[in-house]
Motif scaffolding. Structure first.
Motif, PDB file in Angstrom:
ATOM      1  N   TYR A 146      44.548  -3.630  34.866  1.00  0.00           N
ATOM      2  CA  TYR A 146      43.289  -3.190  34.240  1.00  0.00           C
ATOM      3  C   TYR A 146      42.831  -4.183  33.170  1.00  0.00           C
ATOM      4  O   TYR A 146      41.672  -4.616  33.150  1.00  0.00           O
ATOM      5  CB  TYR A 146      43.492  -1.806  33.628  1.00  0.00           C
ATOM      6  CG  TYR A 146      42.315  -1.308  32.824  1.00  0.00           C
ATOM      7  CD1 TYR A 146      41.233  -0.712  33.457  1.00  0.00           C
ATOM      8  CD2 TYR A 146      42.304  -1.421  31.429  1.00  0.00           C
ATOM      9  CE1 TYR A 146      40.152  -0.248  32.714  1.00  0.00           C
ATOM     10  CE2 TYR A 146      41.238  -0.961  30.683  1.00  0.00           C
ATOM     11  CZ  TYR A 146      40.157  -0.374  31.337  1.00  0.00           C
ATOM     12  OH  TYR A 146      39.081   0.072  30.604  1.00  0.00           O
ATOM     13  N   HIS A 151      39.522  -6.896  33.162  1.00  0.00           N
ATOM     14  CA  HIS A 151      38.529  -6.910  32.094  1.00  0.00           C
ATOM     15  C   HIS A 151      38.439  -8.281  31.437  1.00  0.00           C
ATOM     16  O   HIS A 151      37.351  -8.766  31.109  1.00  0.00           O
ATOM     17  CB  HIS A 151      38.858  -5.840  31.057  1.00  0.00           C
ATOM     18  CG  HIS A 151      38.298  -4.500  31.401  1.00  0.00           C
ATOM     19  ND1 HIS A 151      37.178  -3.986  30.816  1.00  0.00           N
ATOM     20  CD2 HIS A 151      38.702  -3.573  32.314  1.00  0.00           C
ATOM     21  CE1 HIS A 151      36.911  -2.798  31.331  1.00  0.00           C
ATOM     22  NE2 HIS A 151      37.827  -2.528  32.250  1.00  0.00           N
ATOM     23  N   SER A 182      41.224  -4.475  25.077  1.00  0.00           N
ATOM     24  CA  SER A 182      41.816  -4.986  26.313  1.00  0.00           C
ATOM     25  C   SER A 182      42.881  -6.029  26.016  1.00  0.00           C
ATOM     26  O   SER A 182      43.873  -6.149  26.746  1.00  0.00           O
ATOM     27  CB  SER A 182      40.734  -5.570  27.226  1.00  0.00           C
ATOM     28  OG  SER A 182      40.057  -6.635  26.575  1.00  0.00           O
TER      29      SER A 182
END
Length: 284
Positions: free
Chosen positions: A192, A196, A206
């Motif tokens: 994930y 990003h 992030s």
């Protein structure tokens, strides 16, 4: 039935004041018994059990057993078992010595005849009844086999979860959820955060996620390498730790399903019906 019956038969024919219980596929060094007896007597113990070195024979056992070993270290801590103030205890079925009078006092294997992991249950009874016991390392003296192939490995994993579920349903479900989180959440977070970052939307959150997931993966792989070395499995198998974690998690889930049903768990060429493992005290 099974091993409990065999141990009971051996006990009835034995005449000694100390009893050694072991498995058919366990190998002892020439001085393992003398060292264990000397330790038991010098420390004034009622029982002593030694953790063996687990042998791995095929690909699946080599990638799964290091993961299982990590789980067992957390759930069956020798520090807890050796703490006199803690009622937690267990035996390794591959090697435990017990005084005959202690074995009689806890009810022998008759008392655990409905347990699918009878050695662990018997050790717990010894500790809870106030007897003095100790768990020691025996991996340099004793070799044992937990699974020989993918089929026995799968059934062994399912079998591990059944007594946990018996003691606490919430704990069994919590352990299954925790192992799933431990082995797969870092991978999901890494994917994930990497997506990003690659998309140009990386922010503080992030970045933190990325480093946190990398740290978690590093921890998982470090533990995996340590366990692979301890079990004398090639370090290259540590790369497949996530796959081993997946097999273990699926096995735990299958064990939960079997523990709640009337179907049987197969172990050592015998089928154990779960309905017989959940009898009330009055029925036993």
């Amino acid at each position: 039935m099974g091993k409990s019956w065999a141990c009971s038969e051996g006990y009835r024919k034995a005449s000694g004041t100390l009893l050694l219980f072991t498995d058919a596929d366990t190998k002892h060094s020439s001085n393992a018994i003398s060292l264990a007896v000397a330790h038991l007597l010098s420390a004034g113990l009622d029982a002593l059990t030694a953790g063996p070195r687990i042998l791995c024979f095929d690909f699946w056992t080599r990638i799964v057993l290091p993961v299982i070993s990590t789980f067992l270290h957390t759930q069956f801590s020798a520090l807890r078992a050796n703490d006199p103030s803690n009622k937690f205890g267990y035996f390794f079925g591959s090697f435990f010595i017990i005084k005959r009078e202690t074995y009689d006092a806890v009810g022998t294997h008759e008392a655990v005849r409905h347990e699918i992991i009878e050695d662990g249950a018997l050790g717990a009874m010894v500790k809870q009844s106030g007897h003095k016991m100790k768990v020691v390392r025996g991996d340099h003296l004793i070799d044992a086999v937990w699974a020989r192939d993918a089929s026995t490995l799968w059934n062994a994993i399912k079998r591990t979860m059944v007594p946990v579920y018996r003691q606490s349903r919430s704990a069994a479900m919590g352990i299954t959820a925790a192992t799933t989180f431990l082995f797969f959440m870092p991978l999901l977070l890494l994917a994930y955060s990497a997506l990003h970052t690659a998309s140009g939307y990386a922010g503080v959150d992030s970045s933190i996620l990325l480093w946190a997931s990398l740290a978690a993966l590093l921890l998982v792989y470090t533990v995996g390498i340590i366990e692979c070395r301890a079990m004398q499995v090639g370090i290259r198998y540590a790369v497949l730790i996530p796959l081993g974690g997946l097999v273990m998690t699926l096995g735990f889930l299958s064990g939960l399903i079997h523990a709640k049903s009337d179907t049987a768990v197969s172990w050592r060429n015998r089928d154990y019906a779960m309905k017989d493992r959940f009898r009330s005290p009055a029925a036993t």
